[in-house]
Structures are given as C-alpha cells and as structure tokens.
Design a protein around this motif. Structure first.
Motif, PDB file in Angstrom:
ATOM      1  N   VAL A 144       0.825  -1.172  -0.020  1.00  0.00           N
ATOM      2  CA  VAL A 144       0.031   0.106   0.117  1.00  0.00           C
ATOM      3  C   VAL A 144       0.880   1.187   0.152  1.00  0.00           C
ATOM      4  N   ARG A 145       0.479   2.205  -0.684  1.00  0.00           N
ATOM      5  CA  ARG A 145       0.930   3.543  -0.722  1.00  0.00           C
ATOM      6  C   ARG A 145      -0.112   4.585  -0.458  1.00  0.00           C
ATOM      7  N   ILE A 146       0.343   5.288   0.753  1.00  0.00           N
ATOM      8  CA  ILE A 146      -0.717   6.501   1.100  1.00  0.00           C
ATOM      9  C   ILE A 146      -0.075   7.923   0.815  1.00  0.00           C
ATOM     10  N   GLY A 147      -0.328   8.499  -0.345  1.00  0.00           N
ATOM     11  CA  GLY A 147      -0.034   9.868  -0.887  1.00  0.00           C
ATOM     12  C   GLY A 147       0.176  10.812   0.267  1.00  0.00           C
ATOM     13  N   GLU A 148       1.065  11.755   0.025  1.00  0.00           N
ATOM     14  CA  GLU A 148       1.432  12.921   0.992  1.00  0.00           C
ATOM     15  C   GLU A 148       0.243  13.724   1.399  1.00  0.00           C
ATOM     16  N   ASN A 149      -0.041  14.188   2.398  1.00  0.00           N
ATOM     17  CA  ASN A 149      -1.068  15.267   3.024  1.00  0.00           C
ATOM     18  C   ASN A 149      -2.227  14.417   3.114  1.00  0.00           C
ATOM     19  N   SER A 150      -2.365  13.249   3.550  1.00  0.00           N
ATOM     20  CA  SER A 150      -3.671  12.355   3.358  1.00  0.00           C
ATOM     21  C   SER A 150      -4.032  12.013   4.891  1.00  0.00           C
ATOM     22  N   VAL A 151      -5.215  11.904   5.118  1.00  0.00           N
ATOM     23  CA  VAL A 151      -5.861  11.326   6.466  1.00  0.00           C
ATOM     24  C   VAL A 151      -6.675  10.349   6.385  1.00  0.00           C
ATOM     25  N   ILE A 152      -6.275   9.420   7.224  1.00  0.00           N
ATOM     26  CA  ILE A 152      -6.796   8.104   7.339  1.00  0.00           C
ATOM     27  C   ILE A 152      -7.786   8.190   8.802  1.00  0.00           C
ATOM     28  N   GLY A 153      -8.952   8.068   8.557  1.00  0.00           N
ATOM     29  CA  GLY A 153     -10.005   7.991   9.833  1.00  0.00           C
ATOM     30  C   GLY A 153      -9.564   6.979  10.945  1.00  0.00           C
ATOM     31  N   ALA A 154      -9.909   7.096  11.979  1.00  0.00           N
ATOM     32  CA  ALA A 154      -9.724   6.297  13.046  1.00  0.00           C
ATOM     33  C   ALA A 154     -10.543   4.923  12.911  1.00  0.00           C
ATOM     34  N   ASN A 155      -9.916   3.912  12.793  1.00  0.00           N
ATOM     35  CA  ASN A 155     -10.568   2.247  12.706  1.00  0.00           C
ATOM     36  C   ASN A 155     -10.564   1.976  11.518  1.00  0.00           C
ATOM     37  N   SER A 156      -9.927   2.832  10.528  1.00  0.00           N
ATOM     38  CA  SER A 156      -9.933   2.200   9.080  1.00  0.00           C
ATOM     39  C   SER A 156      -8.791   1.201   8.786  1.00  0.00           C
ATOM     40  N   VAL A 157      -9.045   0.508   7.784  1.00  0.00           N
ATOM     41  CA  VAL A 157      -8.081  -0.496   7.459  1.00  0.00           C
ATOM     42  C   VAL A 157      -8.001  -0.309   5.943  1.00  0.00           C
ATOM     43  N   VAL A 158      -6.482   0.077   5.913  1.00  0.00           N
ATOM     44  CA  VAL A 158      -5.992   0.606   4.483  1.00  0.00           C
ATOM     45  C   VAL A 158      -5.404  -0.581   3.854  1.00  0.00           C
ATOM     46  N   THR A 159      -6.306  -1.177   2.780  1.00  0.00           N
ATOM     47  CA  THR A 159      -5.889  -2.447   2.147  1.00  0.00           C
ATOM     48  C   THR A 159      -5.407  -2.018   0.311  1.00  0.00           C
ATOM     49  N   ARG A 160      -5.624  -0.657   0.190  1.00  0.00           N
ATOM     50  CA  ARG A 160      -5.172  -0.421  -1.359  1.00  0.00           C
ATOM     51  C   ARG A 160      -4.651   1.174  -1.185  1.00  0.00           C
ATOM     52  N   ASP A 161      -3.903   1.293  -2.405  1.00  0.00           N
ATOM     53  CA  ASP A 161      -3.384   2.838  -2.268  1.00  0.00           C
ATOM     54  C   ASP A 161      -4.380   3.912  -2.054  1.00  0.00           C
ATOM     55  N   ILE A 167      -8.921  12.215   2.224  1.00  0.00           N
ATOM     56  CA  ILE A 167      -9.364  11.730   3.521  1.00  0.00           C
ATOM     57  C   ILE A 167     -10.075  10.366   3.091  1.00  0.00           C
ATOM     58  N   ALA A 168      -9.615   9.324   3.991  1.00  0.00           N
ATOM     59  CA  ALA A 168     -10.150   7.964   3.812  1.00  0.00           C
ATOM     60  C   ALA A 168     -10.505   7.432   4.938  1.00  0.00           C
ATOM     61  N   VAL A 169     -11.809   6.688   4.951  1.00  0.00           N
ATOM     62  CA  VAL A 169     -12.102   6.130   6.000  1.00  0.00           C
ATOM     63  C   VAL A 169     -12.843   4.682   5.706  1.00  0.00           C
ATOM     64  N   GLY A 170     -12.731   3.892   6.719  1.00  0.00           N
ATOM     65  CA  GLY A 170     -13.699   2.651   6.655  1.00  0.00           C
ATOM     66  C   GLY A 170     -13.032   1.510   6.552  1.00  0.00           C
ATOM     67  N   SER A 171     -13.499   0.134   6.613  1.00  0.00           N
ATOM     68  CA  SER A 171     -12.879  -0.945   6.612  1.00  0.00           C
ATOM     69  C   SER A 171     -13.451  -1.753   5.410  1.00  0.00           C
ATOM     70  N   PRO A 172     -12.941  -1.740   4.087  1.00  0.00           N
ATOM     71  CA  PRO A 172     -11.594  -1.323   3.859  1.00  0.00           C
ATOM     72  C   PRO A 172     -11.774   0.260   3.400  1.00  0.00           C
ATOM     73  N   ALA A 173     -10.467   0.945   3.698  1.00  0.00           N
ATOM     74  CA  ALA A 173     -10.644   2.516   3.760  1.00  0.00           C
ATOM     75  C   ALA A 173     -10.907   2.925   2.278  1.00  0.00           C
ATOM     76  N   ARG A 174     -11.859   4.100   2.019  1.00  0.00           N
ATOM     77  CA  ARG A 174     -12.240   4.579   0.729  1.00  0.00           C
ATOM     78  C   ARG A 174     -12.249   6.131   0.900  1.00  0.00           C
ATOM     79  N   VAL A 175     -11.618   6.692  -0.088  1.00  0.00           N
ATOM     80  CA  VAL A 175     -11.678   8.231  -0.184  1.00  0.00           C
ATOM     81  C   VAL A 175     -12.876   8.690  -0.198  1.00  0.00           C
ATOM     82  N   ILE A 176     -13.004   9.573   0.879  1.00  0.00           N
ATOM     83  CA  ILE A 176     -14.592  10.293   0.809  1.00  0.00           C
ATOM     84  C   ILE A 176     -14.495  11.632   0.455  1.00  0.00           C
TER      85      ILE A 176
END
Length: 180
Positions: A144-161, A167-176
């Motif tokens: 997984v790559r997380i691009g600069e200046n990004s925010v991942i919300g609490a309790n999220s699971v990042v499974t893809r770039d 701003i990404a949230v959820g399980s799996p994390a999705r950009v919102i």
C-alpha cells in the motif's frame, strides 16, 4: 521513569543500536524493538510508550528495513512489522494503536505448522507519504502507498493505495474527500 531518562537513554543506548538515529529523536518506554540495525529514524522524531518495531528476517532472503523520516510522531502502542520495506516520510503523525505491516501469513494447509510463525516470502512494501495522519487504531496492510498530506480516519483498514491529499475512512478504507 521520567521523560528525561528516556531522552538520555535514547541518545546513549538507542542511537548506537539503530542503523541511524537522528538528533533530538527519542523513544519512550518501548515494548519491543527487534533487529534495530535495520531501522533508520530521522531527526526530531518522538515515539511513545509501547512501541513495537520489528524487522523480520526470512531464511535465504535479505532482512527487511524500516525507514522513518524526520519529525515523525507516533503515539502509544504503534506496531510496525517489516519483512521487506516500510517507509514513512517526514512529518507523518500516527495516533495511538496504529499497525503497519508489509507481510501476510500464508494460508497453506494446517499440517504445515503454526501460521503465526510463518510469513510470506513474496516481496512487499508499505510507503507512507509526507505529512500523512493516521487516526487511532488504523491498520495499514501490505503493498500500500498512502500519498502525502492524506488523512486516514480512526479504525480504518487500508488495503489499497490512497492518493495524495485525500481523506479516507472505513474498512476497507475508501476516499471520501479530496483536500485542497
């Protein structure tokens, strides 16, 4: 023990054990640091209580590496496992209990033994860009790559770039939302 003790301990002990250990960096009450010679930490970093930084060696393969940039803050209970490569760029910030792993346990058949003691031999990575913020309890999985200046919300699971400035949230994390 006091913060002063851990600052001194970081300078006198950790700085000599790690692959590199930047000035004004300190680790407070680590839980476990495995194979620190393959871990590089930049300057001005602060890693809170209960950190687990693990570099895993696999038979016949080069050991993994953890590279942490400058001015990175990791709150309590961070857990990072590298079989190949985990790179965290400058000014990233992690809330408590984040987990970052660049490997998986093989599925296999039960007769092959305890899966918890086995890791994949496939090359893998995790790359976290500059100024990324991970909320509490975020899990970042392999490749997984997380691009600069990004925010991942609490309790999220990042499974893809995750693209930069997202701003990404959820399980799996999705950009919102995209940050401008």
């Amino acid at each position: 023990m006091s913060d002063f003790f851990w600052k001194i301990w970081s300078v006198l002990v950790f700085a000599r054990q790690f692959g590199s250990f930047g000035r004004r960096t300190w680790i407070r009450k680590p839980l476990m640091i495995h194979d620190p010679k393959h871990i590089s930490i930049g300057f001005g970093c602060f890693i809170r209580d209960g950190a687990r930084l693990e570099v895993v060696s696999r038979k016949g393969l080069a050991p993994g590496k953890i590279e942490i940039g400058n001015n990175v803050t990791m709150e309590q209970g961070i857990h990072i496992v590298a079989c190949t490569s985990v790179v965290i760029e400058d000014e990233a910030c992690f809330a408590p209990r984040c987990t970052i792993v660049d490997t998986t346990h093989p599925i296999g058949v039960p007769e092959q033994g305890n899966r918890a003691r086995q890791v994949s031999n496939e090359p893998s990575f995790v790359h976290i860009g500059k100024r990324v913020f991970l909320g509490a309890n975020v899990v970042v999985l392999t490749n997984v790559r997380i691009g600069e200046n990004s925010v991942i919300g609490a309790n999220s699971v990042v499974t893809r770039d995750i693209p930069a400035n997202s701003i990404a949230v959820g399980s799996p994390a999705r950009v919102i939302k995209t940050i401008r």
